[in-house]
Design a protein around this motif. Sequence first.
Motif, PDB file in Angstrom:
ATOM      1  N   LYS A   1       5.448  -8.209 -12.881  1.00 56.07           N
ATOM      2  CA  LYS A   1       6.453  -7.744 -11.936  1.00 56.07           C
ATOM      3  C   LYS A   1       6.850  -6.286 -12.223  1.00 56.07           C
ATOM      4  O   LYS A   1       7.059  -5.481 -11.302  1.00 56.07           O
ATOM      5  N   GLU A   2       6.958  -5.947 -13.474  1.00 57.93           N
ATOM      6  CA  GLU A   2       7.278  -4.571 -13.847  1.00 57.93           C
ATOM      7  C   GLU A   2       6.186  -3.617 -13.369  1.00 57.93           C
ATOM      8  O   GLU A   2       6.462  -2.540 -12.832  1.00 57.93           O
ATOM      9  N   LYS A   3       4.947  -4.023 -13.577  1.00 56.81           N
ATOM     10  CA  LYS A   3       3.818  -3.186 -13.171  1.00 56.81           C
ATOM     11  C   LYS A   3       3.759  -3.067 -11.647  1.00 56.81           C
ATOM     12  O   LYS A   3       3.517  -1.987 -11.100  1.00 56.81           O
ATOM     13  N   GLU A   4       4.003  -4.168 -10.954  1.00 54.32           N
ATOM     14  CA  GLU A   4       4.017  -4.146  -9.496  1.00 54.32           C
ATOM     15  C   GLU A   4       5.067  -3.163  -8.987  1.00 54.32           C
ATOM     16  O   GLU A   4       4.807  -2.367  -8.058  1.00 54.32           O
ATOM     17  N   LYS A   5       6.262  -3.198  -9.562  1.00 57.16           N
ATOM     18  CA  LYS A   5       7.346  -2.306  -9.147  1.00 57.16           C
ATOM     19  C   LYS A   5       6.968  -0.851  -9.367  1.00 57.16           C
ATOM     20  O   LYS A   5       7.178   0.008  -8.489  1.00 57.16           O
ATOM     21  N   GLN A   6       6.384  -0.548 -10.531  1.00 56.25           N
ATOM     22  CA  GLN A   6       5.982   0.822 -10.848  1.00 56.25           C
ATOM     23  C   GLN A   6       4.955   1.346  -9.845  1.00 56.25           C
ATOM     24  O   GLN A   6       5.074   2.467  -9.323  1.00 56.25           O
ATOM     25  N   VAL A   7       3.958   0.523  -9.550  1.00 58.53           N
ATOM     26  CA  VAL A   7       2.880   0.937  -8.652  1.00 58.53           C
ATOM     27  C   VAL A   7       3.395   1.129  -7.226  1.00 58.53           C
ATOM     28  O   VAL A   7       3.011   2.078  -6.536  1.00 58.53           O
ATOM     29  N   LYS A   8       4.286   0.249  -6.785  1.00 61.93           N
ATOM     30  CA  LYS A   8       4.817   0.383  -5.425  1.00 61.93           C
ATOM     31  C   LYS A   8       5.697   1.624  -5.281  1.00 61.93           C
ATOM     32  O   LYS A   8       5.755   2.236  -4.204  1.00 61.93           O
ATOM     33  N   GLN A   9       6.379   2.010  -6.344  1.00 57.99           N
ATOM     34  CA  GLN A   9       7.166   3.248  -6.297  1.00 57.99           C
ATOM     35  C   GLN A   9       6.260   4.453  -6.116  1.00 57.99           C
ATOM     36  O   GLN A   9       6.568   5.372  -5.335  1.00 57.99           O
ATOM     37  N   ILE A  10       5.133   4.463  -6.819  1.00 57.88           N
ATOM     38  CA  ILE A  10       4.158   5.548  -6.676  1.00 57.88           C
ATOM     39  C   ILE A  10       3.603   5.548  -5.252  1.00 57.88           C
ATOM     40  O   ILE A  10       3.480   6.603  -4.610  1.00 57.88           O
ATOM     41  N   ARG A  11       3.261   4.369  -4.749  1.00 51.92           N
ATOM     42  CA  ARG A  11       2.728   4.245  -3.393  1.00 51.92           C
ATOM     43  C   ARG A  11       3.713   4.776  -2.356  1.00 51.92           C
ATOM     44  O   ARG A  11       3.349   5.578  -1.486  1.00 51.92           O
ATOM     45  N   ASP A  12       4.956   4.329  -2.443  1.00 50.04           N
ATOM     46  CA  ASP A  12       5.952   4.711  -1.439  1.00 50.04           C
ATOM     47  C   ASP A  12       6.212   6.217  -1.467  1.00 50.04           C
ATOM     48  O   ASP A  12       6.344   6.855  -0.407  1.00 50.04           O
ATOM     49  N   ALA A  13       6.281   6.781  -2.670  1.00 52.24           N
ATOM     50  CA  ALA A  13       6.521   8.221  -2.780  1.00 52.24           C
ATOM     51  C   ALA A  13       5.356   9.010  -2.198  1.00 52.24           C
ATOM     52  O   ALA A  13       5.560  10.012  -1.495  1.00 52.24           O
ATOM     53  N   TYR A  14       4.146   8.553  -2.453  1.00 52.18           N
ATOM     54  CA  TYR A  14       2.970   9.277  -1.960  1.00 52.18           C
ATOM     55  C   TYR A  14       2.861   9.173  -0.438  1.00 52.18           C
ATOM     56  O   TYR A  14       2.665  10.183   0.249  1.00 52.18           O
ATOM     57  N   ILE A  15       2.982   7.971   0.106  1.00 54.64           N
ATOM     58  CA  ILE A  15       2.838   7.799   1.550  1.00 54.64           C
ATOM     59  C   ILE A  15       3.953   8.529   2.296  1.00 54.64           C
ATOM     60  O   ILE A  15       3.748   9.051   3.397  1.00 54.64           O
ATOM     61  N   GLY A  16       5.135   8.626   1.684  1.00 55.40           N
ATOM     62  CA  GLY A  16       6.253   9.319   2.308  1.00 55.40           C
ATOM     63  C   GLY A  16       5.983  10.789   2.568  1.00 55.40           C
ATOM     64  O   GLY A  16       6.602  11.394   3.456  1.00 55.40           O
ATOM     65  N   GLN A  17       5.065  11.404   1.784  1.00 53.49           N
ATOM     66  CA  GLN A  17       4.762  12.821   1.994  1.00 53.49           C
ATOM     67  C   GLN A  17       3.309  13.062   2.397  1.00 53.49           C
ATOM     68  O   GLN A  17       2.837  14.196   2.405  1.00 53.49           O
ATOM     69  N   ALA A  18       2.604  11.975   2.788  1.00 57.16           N
ATOM     70  CA  ALA A  18       1.175  12.089   3.100  1.00 57.16           C
ATOM     71  C   ALA A  18       0.905  12.658   4.480  1.00 57.16           C
ATOM     72  O   ALA A  18      -0.219  13.065   4.784  1.00 57.16           O
ATOM     73  N   GLY A  19       1.927  12.695   5.355  1.00 57.11           N
ATOM     74  CA  GLY A  19       1.702  13.171   6.709  1.00 57.11           C
ATOM     75  C   GLY A  19       1.049  12.110   7.574  1.00 57.11           C
ATOM     76  O   GLY A  19       0.903  10.951   7.181  1.00 57.11           O
ATOM     77  N   PHE A  20       0.631  12.524   8.772  1.00 60.85           N
ATOM     78  CA  PHE A  20       0.079  11.582   9.741  1.00 60.85           C
ATOM     79  C   PHE A  20      -1.376  11.273   9.378  1.00 60.85           C
ATOM     80  O   PHE A  20      -2.275  12.113   9.522  1.00 60.85           O
ATOM     81  N   CYS A  21      -1.618  10.057   8.918  1.00 61.36           N
ATOM     82  CA  CYS A  21      -2.948   9.609   8.520  1.00 61.36           C
ATOM     83  C   CYS A  21      -2.967   8.087   8.588  1.00 61.36           C
ATOM     84  O   CYS A  21      -1.940   7.461   8.849  1.00 61.36           O
ATOM     85  N   ASP A  22      -4.119   7.492   8.356  1.00 63.62           N
ATOM     86  CA  ASP A  22      -4.208   6.039   8.455  1.00 63.62           C
ATOM     87  C   ASP A  22      -3.220   5.331   7.537  1.00 63.62           C
ATOM     88  O   ASP A  22      -2.638   4.301   7.909  1.00 63.62           O
ATOM     89  N   LEU A  23      -3.016   5.863   6.336  1.00 67.87           N
ATOM     90  CA  LEU A  23      -2.075   5.228   5.401  1.00 67.87           C
ATOM     91  C   LEU A  23      -0.674   5.143   6.003  1.00 67.87           C
ATOM     92  O   LEU A  23      -0.046   4.079   6.018  1.00 67.87           O
ATOM     93  N   SER A  24      -0.170   6.272   6.482  1.00 65.09           N
ATOM     94  CA  SER A  24       1.187   6.278   7.033  1.00 65.09           C
ATOM     95  C   SER A  24       1.262   5.508   8.343  1.00 65.09           C
ATOM     96  O   SER A  24       2.264   4.832   8.633  1.00 65.09           O
ATOM     97  N   VAL A  25       0.187   5.573   9.141  1.00 68.56           N
ATOM     98  CA  VAL A  25       0.149   4.834  10.403  1.00 68.56           C
ATOM     99  C   VAL A  25       0.254   3.338  10.163  1.00 68.56           C
ATOM    100  O   VAL A  25       1.020   2.622  10.824  1.00 68.56           O
TER     101      VAL A  25
END
Length: 562
Positions: free
Chosen positions: A351-375
């Motif tokens: 659970k700790e690892k899942e939380k850490q990875v999702k924080q990285i994911r959310d931060a990255y997608i939040g600034q990724a711009g318009f692309c398949d990930l954000s879509v």
Amino acid sequence: MISTKKHARQLTFLLQAKGITDVVISPGSRNGPLIHTLAASSQFNCRSIVDERSAAYFALGLAQALQKPVALVCSSGTATLNYAPAVAEAFYLNIPLIVITADRPGYWVNQGENQTIPQENIYRDFCKKEITLPLGESEKELWFAGRIINETLNAAVTGLPGPVHVNIPLEEPLHDLQEEPLPSVKVIEPTVTNTRLSAEELDKLAAIINRSKKTLVLPGQMPANRDMEAALSGFSEKTGAVVIKEHLSNLQHPQFIDGVDILMTSLLSENLDEFRPDLVITLGGTFVSKPLKQFLRNNKPNQHWHLSLSGQHYDTYQSLTRVIAMDATSFFIQLSGEVKQQNNWYAQRWKEKEKQVKQIRDAYIGQAGFCDLSVFCQIMNSLPRKSVVHLGNSSPVRYALICDAANEVQYFSNRGTSGIDGTLSTAAGFASASENMNIVILGDLSFFYDSNALWNKYIGPNLRIVVIHNGGGNIFSMIKGPGESPAFNKFFFTENTTSAAGIAHTFGLDYYKAEEDEKNLEAMLKAFFSKEQKKAALLEVFTNAEINANRFRELFRKVKNA
């Protein structure tokens, strides 16, 4: 009026007797006796779909929605071959299709006769049972046919469900009719029994679980089953077992782990022994995640148990030690009553690892711009409650599984054989028997490949089609190898500049469009999913393939190096 052909009449009676109510028919002449007889019965809801490949996938989706067998009927020759992709998919998804193929008499095979190919055992590797009925109609031949039809229809629903095939050779005349009731045929019923672990086996398995400090449970693709989910969550809480799921598992318990692809990628820089399980328990269908498979193949557990009613020896992780032919719900309930309460440190670490990875994911997608990930994240966050989502293969299913699953949403995908050929037809079939909104998300190549899915009269107002138009086969930009080839653009990516708008208008769907603007997409999604949208609709989202590939790879690099 029904056909004078006695085998067609017997088969129809037994379909009725077995409670089969839905039939998908493709037009033809050789299957005329079947069409006449089935259409004359008020018990059957008969649908007509011309394209046999699409018809078979439509029936697959219909069977998923109804959770019962659906019959398919086609003419002879290559019509039977067009069923094959969906039959294979149904076999690996455990969907009970009753495939009925009309045939020429055996003496015309390979004799230059029209629409004649060898049809006996044509799906031999992809169905539970295949039979060819006798050509003659003597008393003994009718008795024999009745028995093997019973056996075949029973096979579709006993143990693990799956497709079966009834091949029926028919001589001319094909369209003679008579005003008679269906004949009464002996019905042979299967008796379903529930398997339980013996006291000795229960003690043995409980002892192994009690010794295991790191138990991992992997429920693969399956329809929602709240009884099984409750039993599994109780087992997990008592034993400290970690349950890793994907959206296609249709499990929603908050303690279960998801985000599998990026989570497993992150473990490449970790102390793997900390996460390597002692015991793996698998159930259901396959996982999409390749990193999960690589992780477990490289970090094999001491034991791997697979739960399968039919005793399938699925050794996906090359560590299988035990096959348990038992219903998963009963298994977890029985074991939970015998195992000891254990420390949940292993689950907490995941659970700790899942939380850490999702924080990285959310931060990255939040600034990724318009692309398949954000879509995809925008789409997943916009899904209406109680909707049904059908995920296309190749990149769509992978992008969707990076995002969090929406609550109170069911997920389906043709992950038995993982082809792109029938996603839209399957969703259309499911939606035709569903009261909920059905949303299919697929790429532009998949959409055009299966656009005949819209060529029928059963497209209702509850169908929403999202086409992610990234200009070609974006999956080949995401994986290693094809992108470096000189043949990439022409033969892998297969560049596509054709819009889906024309097809949407041809089949009477409302059309929406979004491109390179998150606010525009947000507005389109709001209208697209609104209650005011009274017709089936298609939303085409245009993204840039090069940006998509770069953003996708960069996310995985960030997770791996965290």
